[in-house]
Enzyme design. Structure first.
Site, mmCIF file in Angstrom:
data_model
loop_
_atom_site.group_PDB
_atom_site.id
_atom_site.type_symbol
_atom_site.label_atom_id
_atom_site.label_comp_id
_atom_site.label_asym_id
_atom_site.label_seq_id
_atom_site.Cartn_x
_atom_site.Cartn_y
_atom_site.Cartn_z
ATOM 1 N N CYS A 12 -13.616 -39.895 65.684
ATOM 2 C CA CYS A 12 -14.177 -39.568 64.377
ATOM 3 C C CYS A 12 -15.319 -40.554 64.115
ATOM 4 O O CYS A 12 -15.623 -41.373 64.973
ATOM 5 C CB CYS A 12 -13.130 -39.573 63.265
ATOM 6 S SG CYS A 12 -12.396 -41.161 62.882
ATOM 7 N N CYS A 86 -17.336 -36.015 64.320
ATOM 8 C CA CYS A 86 -18.322 -36.967 64.850
ATOM 9 C C CYS A 86 -19.628 -36.284 65.216
ATOM 10 O O CYS A 86 -20.584 -36.939 65.614
ATOM 11 C CB CYS A 86 -17.760 -37.758 66.027
ATOM 12 S SG CYS A 86 -17.453 -36.805 67.513
ATOM 13 N N CYS A 90 -20.657 -37.042 69.979
ATOM 14 C CA CYS A 90 -19.602 -36.905 70.988
ATOM 15 C C CYS A 90 -20.180 -36.305 72.267
ATOM 16 O O CYS A 90 -20.686 -35.188 72.247
ATOM 17 C CB CYS A 90 -18.490 -36.010 70.461
ATOM 18 S SG CYS A 90 -17.663 -36.675 69.022
#
Length: 136
Positions: A12, A86, A90
């Protein structure tokens, strides 16, 4: 998945709430059967105190965890990557199992608001664990 125990990475933004609670639940429910990691695209200085309290209420201590910066290696070495807001931070690797869990961000919220997030994460972890066990 690898021939050894699977590795799950929770990601996250701040690695201070959702991903830490998810990692705590998976460690509790899977024991040593799964390697658990968590990271954030922009890690906070410390874990969200409301997340710590919410997890303490169910007997899980996450006070020893520290927000960690997401690295390319951590993602590449994981079998399952669970993202929680995120975004583009990512990395995507072919052959990995990805899930994006839409969950409220507990940042700035009190424990009363974090409890439902904690409970939703537990439900998702139970499904994930059942899927991982079926794949072994």
């Amino acid at each position: 998945m690898t021939d050894t125990k699977p590795t799950v990475l929770f990601v996250c933004v701040h690695n201070a709430g959702r991903s830490q609670m998810a990692a705590g639940w998976l460690r509790q429910l899977a024991g040593d059967a799964v390697e658990v990691r968590s990271a954030g695209s922009e890690p906070a200085d410390r874990i969200n105190p409301a997340a710590v309290e919410a997890m303490r209420e169910v007997g899980i201590d996450i006070t020893d965890q520290t927000p960690t910066k997401l690295t390319w290696d951590a993602a590449q070495e994981s079998d399952v990557i669970i993202t929680m807001g995120c975004g583009d931070a990512c990395p995507i690797f072919p052959g990995k199992r990805y899930e994006d869990w839409k969950l409220d961000d507990p940042a700035g919220k009190g424990v009363d608001a974090v409890r439902p997030i904690r409970d939703e994460i537990k439900s998702r972890i139970e499904v994930l664990l059942a899927d991982l066990n079926a794949a072994l």
